[in-house]
Design an enzyme around this catalytic site. Sequence first.
Site, PDB file in Angstrom:
ATOM      1  N   HIS A  80       0.809  -1.113  -0.017  1.00  0.00           N
ATOM      2  CA  HIS A  80      -0.020   0.025  -0.064  1.00  0.00           C
ATOM      3  C   HIS A  80       0.858   1.319  -0.003  1.00  0.00           C
ATOM      4  O   HIS A  80       0.321   2.501  -0.406  1.00  0.00           O
ATOM      5  CB  HIS A  80      -0.837   0.050   1.092  1.00  0.00           C
ATOM      6  CG  HIS A  80      -2.407   0.545   0.796  1.00  0.00           C
ATOM      7  ND1 HIS A  80      -2.576   1.611  -0.039  1.00  0.00           N
ATOM      8  CD2 HIS A  80      -3.499   0.209   1.105  1.00  0.00           C
ATOM      9  CE1 HIS A  80      -3.911   1.842   0.044  1.00  0.00           C
ATOM     10  NE2 HIS A  80      -4.368   1.185   0.765  1.00  0.00           N
ATOM     11  N   ASP A  93      -8.508  -9.524 -18.256  1.00  0.00           N
ATOM     12  CA  ASP A  93      -8.281 -10.462 -19.410  1.00  0.00           C
ATOM     13  C   ASP A  93      -7.030 -10.543 -19.802  1.00  0.00           C
ATOM     14  O   ASP A  93      -6.737  -9.702 -20.712  1.00  0.00           O
ATOM     15  CB  ASP A  93      -9.330  -9.968 -20.541  1.00  0.00           C
ATOM     16  CG  ASP A  93      -9.626 -11.033 -21.387  1.00  0.00           C
ATOM     17  OD1 ASP A  93      -8.860 -12.027 -21.674  1.00  0.00           O
ATOM     18  OD2 ASP A  93     -10.509 -10.811 -22.386  1.00  0.00           O
TER      19      ASP A  93
END
Length: 434
Positions: free
Chosen positions: A157, A375
């Site tokens: 983070h 994808d």
Amino acid sequence: MYPGSALRVVESCLVTPSDETPREGLWLSALDLVLANRGHTPLVHVYSASDVAAADGFFNVAKLKKSMAKALVPFYPLAGRLGADRDGRVEIDCNGEGALFVVARSDRTVEAFSGPTPSSELTKLFCPRVQPSSIMLAAQVTFLKCGGVVLGTAVHHAAVDGSSAFHFIGTWARYCRDGESAVIELPCHDRALLRARSPPAILPETVSMFCSKLAMHEHESSVLATKVFAISGDQLCALKRHCGGASTFCAVSALVWQCVCIARQLDPDATTRMNFPVDIRHRLKPRLPGRYFGNGVVNLFATAAVKDVVSETLASVASRVKATTEQLDNELLRSAVDYFEMEAAKGGRPEDRGNLPETELRVNSWFHLPIYDADFGWGKPRLMTRAETVRGGWVYVMAGCDDGSARVLISLEAATLKKFERALAVCGVQTSIV
């Protein structure tokens, strides 16, 4: 094998950038340092294998590594290590050592993930164990018994927020799917765009709006439960109309805030707060680049009396949330950056642990993040979710898969969660539990 799990690690290696990258210490802004103690954010994408995809080398490991190496060139900080500069300030050492890449096999099936909720088991099984912890990026590809795949990722983070994390994942996927013809948007690494002013100019309202500490605590006698509620596209449109044309976030967060207050049966005269992160990239003047790579969010607090949240219409509660965000301007946001820089100079503050008190709620919106744009050439994921256990009082609003629906992941005390479900029905919103 991981102890006590049905997982076999096949390979573990480092993937380095395919071309030369800058070797430098990357300065981190105050907004990065605020989140440095959060560590890695574990995510999972679940994929089903079709006959066509399987015939095309479903999740070919060599292809995944090659495309990751290519993506790490423009996203070179993710190939570095968390370190410190000469003054002890946390920075990213862009040394090109690479990202951790793990390949594993599991006897689980895709059907077991029709709607998984975050859990320690999900993290242990399908997200890589990041060792050493200074690694900025790790990924694990787990091949399931049924032929499906779970892609687990963990990004530190200190390096990125959600927007930047999904920017990288989407770029990696495009390189894998489209090869040399991939069209990508380059990240902006100029974190000095969020450098604090000298001298700092902190407005009086800054602390109450952005910097209040969350009073986290452990629920010693309550058992927490987590569920995912699905709101269909039609239901979401109706909810937004009911809220006077409010945005998805304002409408859904108003619904959740009101129903949680009802479910917890709070003192009507008590003060309740809803805390939520806001992307400031387009709120500053001049604007940050849309593809600013780093942490570009601040946490905002909406405050109200419990009796008002419970008794007002959803449209009024949604207006309260919107009004809070409308207060944001360049001067107020720069004031927040100045404040966080002063906090960082004092050594910052440790990460809050535990659960929120009953009067507090944390709502994180991932609705407009491209969580399904992963994808890799074998189809979009059938599901994406966080992997780690959610803390009590924390909520995530996420988009459904290409149908305009929303998923609301919420963690509350088990008894309160049942009352929350009933409150949703009373509000006229019929949801399905995923």
